[in-house]
Design an enzyme around this catalytic site. Sequence first.
Site, short mmCIF file in Angstrom:
data_model
loop_
_atom_site.label_atom_id
_atom_site.label_comp_id
_atom_site.label_asym_id
_atom_site.label_seq_id
_atom_site.Cartn_x
_atom_site.Cartn_y
_atom_site.Cartn_z
N ASP A 192 -45.60 -15.73 17.38
CA ASP A 192 -45.73 -16.09 18.79
C ASP A 192 -46.55 -17.36 18.97
O ASP A 192 -47.70 -17.44 18.53
CB ASP A 192 -46.38 -14.94 19.56
CG ASP A 192 -46.40 -15.19 21.06
OD1 ASP A 192 -45.36 -15.56 21.61
OD2 ASP A 192 -47.48 -15.01 21.66
N ARG A 251 -20.78 -12.61 49.99
CA ARG A 251 -22.09 -13.06 49.55
C ARG A 251 -22.59 -12.28 48.34
O ARG A 251 -23.16 -12.87 47.40
CB ARG A 251 -23.10 -12.91 50.70
CG ARG A 251 -24.48 -13.45 50.42
CD ARG A 251 -24.49 -14.96 50.33
NE ARG A 251 -24.32 -15.48 48.98
CZ ARG A 251 -23.83 -16.67 48.71
NH1 ARG A 251 -23.45 -17.49 49.68
NH2 ARG A 251 -23.70 -17.08 47.46
N GLU A 294 -45.82 -8.46 16.70
CA GLU A 294 -46.09 -9.83 17.11
C GLU A 294 -47.44 -10.27 16.55
O GLU A 294 -48.43 -9.55 16.64
CB GLU A 294 -46.11 -9.91 18.63
CG GLU A 294 -46.50 -11.26 19.19
CD GLU A 294 -46.66 -11.22 20.70
OE1 GLU A 294 -45.64 -11.30 21.40
OE2 GLU A 294 -47.81 -11.06 21.18
N LYS A 338 -47.31 -5.74 20.44
CA LYS A 338 -47.67 -7.08 20.87
C LYS A 338 -49.18 -7.28 20.83
O LYS A 338 -49.92 -6.39 20.38
CB LYS A 338 -47.10 -7.33 22.28
CG LYS A 338 -45.56 -7.29 22.29
CD LYS A 338 -45.00 -7.39 23.68
CE LYS A 338 -45.20 -8.77 24.28
NZ LYS A 338 -44.40 -9.81 23.56
N LYS A 366 -37.89 -10.20 30.02
CA LYS A 366 -38.28 -10.95 31.22
C LYS A 366 -37.06 -11.13 32.13
O LYS A 366 -36.53 -12.22 32.31
CB LYS A 366 -38.88 -12.30 30.83
CG LYS A 366 -40.19 -12.16 30.05
CD LYS A 366 -40.72 -13.50 29.59
CE LYS A 366 -42.00 -13.32 28.78
NZ LYS A 366 -42.52 -14.61 28.25
#
Length: 283
Positions: free
Chosen positions: A220, A98, A199, A165, A133
């Site tokens: 963005d 598994r 960004e 950002k 992410k």
Amino acid sequence: MLTPATIARVVGAALEEDAPWGDLTSTTLLPAEATATADLVAREPGIFSGGAVFTAAFALTDPEVTVDLHVGDGDEFAPGDVLATVTGSARSILTAERIALNFTQRMSGIATVTAAYVRAVEGTAARIADTRKTTPGLRAFERHAVASGGGGNHRFSLSDAVMAKDNHLAVLQRSGRDLAMALREAFARLPHTTHVVVEVDRLDQIPAVLDGGAHTVLLDNFSLDDLRAGVALIAGRAQTEASGGVDLDTVAAIAATGVDVISVGALTHSARALDLGLDVRID
């Protein structure tokens, strides 16, 4: 980088989670001396990734188990293809099954969707890249899978590059700091090899970013028209990267705007595990 040490640490933890006191079913049902040969079989088409991880799941369970890989990471396969063959103790094979499948299915799924994005931008100068992410603890595995699919890797961690950002810019604005000046001051404190990305979400932010000397301007959630305008405004003075609103239906049009990089969180946060099975031979 997917190192042997990282593989051993992550796969070892997964095996311990799955069988903390051993595999109760295999040890009580199967004879200790039973051996088996099992094939890793594709149930659907895809791009393979995770050969070293698949092998490690069995090796860490029982060093006497042998794994013969019939494909390499990045290889394409079709339904019914035998991707690997595992031979050894039946108890050991079924104990590791598994975990070996979980990792390989996940990594091959990421490689397969990445390859689809790479194909979608063929003929343009844009490169497909991942983001942070990723599944906590599995970043090295998932980034390797993106590379298997022909994609590029973004910064691995917060320690690897400067990436200012929207929330960083909001703090600077609230503090009354000039963005260009803040960037120049940051450069004075950074090693000369450090890459700096900023960004922006509006065209009017770009001049200050260029004035501050950023290496990459991340555009963005820009419309296609604004992406084209942003690329023209930057005019080669920095690398251009597009993010936000990227999927297989939109990526080709985004690439056609002339951006250098398209970062896609969906490569890792939304990839579906491929249907691969481990079939014990009964003949």
